[in-house]
Design a protein around this motif. Structure first.
Motif, mmCIF file in Angstrom:
data_model
loop_
_atom_site.group_PDB
_atom_site.id
_atom_site.type_symbol
_atom_site.label_atom_id
_atom_site.label_comp_id
_atom_site.label_asym_id
_atom_site.label_seq_id
_atom_site.Cartn_x
_atom_site.Cartn_y
_atom_site.Cartn_z
ATOM 1 N N CYS A 1 56.228 58.085 11.177
ATOM 2 C CA CYS A 1 55.795 56.727 11.524
ATOM 3 C C CYS A 1 56.420 56.255 12.833
ATOM 4 C CB CYS A 1 56.141 55.767 10.390
ATOM 5 S SG CYS A 1 55.143 56.010 8.907
ATOM 6 N N TYR B 1 54.324 55.407 16.258
ATOM 7 C CA TYR B 1 54.380 54.113 16.929
ATOM 8 C C TYR B 1 54.761 54.268 18.400
ATOM 9 C CZ TYR B 1 54.990 49.306 18.067
ATOM 10 O OH TYR B 1 54.853 48.090 18.683
ATOM 11 N N TYR C 1 51.924 55.740 20.362
ATOM 12 C CA TYR C 1 50.920 54.711 20.614
ATOM 13 C C TYR C 1 51.332 53.832 21.800
ATOM 14 C CZ TYR C 1 47.935 50.671 20.081
ATOM 15 O OH TYR C 1 47.055 49.659 20.329
ATOM 16 N N GLN C 2 52.600 53.420 21.822
ATOM 17 C CA GLN C 2 53.089 52.605 22.933
ATOM 18 C C GLN C 2 53.006 53.366 24.258
ATOM 19 O OE1 GLN C 2 53.798 49.358 22.954
ATOM 20 N NE2 GLN C 2 53.215 49.360 20.800
ATOM 21 N N ILE D 1 47.300 51.649 14.808
ATOM 22 C CA ILE D 1 48.740 51.417 14.909
ATOM 23 C C ILE D 1 48.915 49.975 15.379
ATOM 24 C CG2 ILE D 1 50.886 52.102 16.034
ATOM 25 C CD1 ILE D 1 49.826 54.307 14.232
ATOM 26 N N TYR E 1 53.672 48.939 11.648
ATOM 27 C CA TYR E 1 55.100 48.911 11.972
ATOM 28 C C TYR E 1 55.900 48.383 10.785
ATOM 29 C CZ TYR E 1 59.223 48.334 14.985
ATOM 30 O OH TYR E 1 60.468 48.433 15.561
#
Length: 180
Positions: free
Chosen positions: A106, A110, A113-114, A131, A136
């Motif tokens: 996870c 995240y 994705y950022q 996401i 989160y």
């Protein structure tokens, strides 16, 4: 649960990576296998994924960090990825390791994705769709809250205090590990 709307994606990535470091302390770096996969290789996989995350967070050599590099840790063609390790640990009833691989998956999802967002990439791997703050909260915060030393509020408070002095603060792994 948590109001995440007012926290930048970068700050959430810093907090996630910090919690990843705390969680990784609980994963065994011993010889042996779960069902099929080598335990040392799994530990090293998590370590490398976090190291890449910190390089991105610290803005080190960002030209070299193509967001697709994160995908090697999330969906490897040979099955040497975080989800495969989680599945293998589940199969052997090693709940502690399975939870750690799940949390690490996870966290890297995240941060990946950022990285895609920051790079302005329009095309994402399928597993990065959806996401968001709910992911989160449910995928990272809910699980890391059960790990000793993973206190979201304390880490966020530290980051906020540091950011108040300089809005363009770049967080460093060493600093975060000394603080937590």
């Amino acid at each position: 649960m948590y109001n995440l709307e007012h926290i930048s994606g970068y700050m959430k990535a810093v907090i996630a990576a910090t919690m990843g470091e705390i969680v990784l302390r609980n994963l065994s770096d011993e010889d042996g296998v779960y069902l099929y996969l080598d335990k040392k290789t799994g530990y090293r996989l998590c370590r490398k994924a976090l190291d890449l995350s910190w390089e991105w967070i610290e803005r080190k050599d960002t030209d070299r960090i193509e967001p697709w590099i994160f995908c090697d840790y999330l969906d490897d063609a040979e099955g040497i990825d975080l989800i495969s390790y989680e599945s293998d640990a589940v199969a052997t009833r090693d709940k502690k390791s399975a939870n750690i691989y799940g949390i690490m998956n996870c966290i890297i999802l995240y941060i990946a994705y950022q990285a895609f967002e920051q790079a302005g990439k329009k095309y994402l791997p399928d597993y990065l769709w959806g996401i968001d703050d709910q992911f989160y909260a449910e995928g990272i915060l809910a699980y890391t809250s059960k790990i000793e030393g993973c206190n979201f509020e304390d880490i966020l408070d530290y980051c906020n205090r540091k950011s108040e002095k300089n809005r363009n603060t770049i967080f460093k792994k060493e600093e975060m590990m000394c603080a937590f």
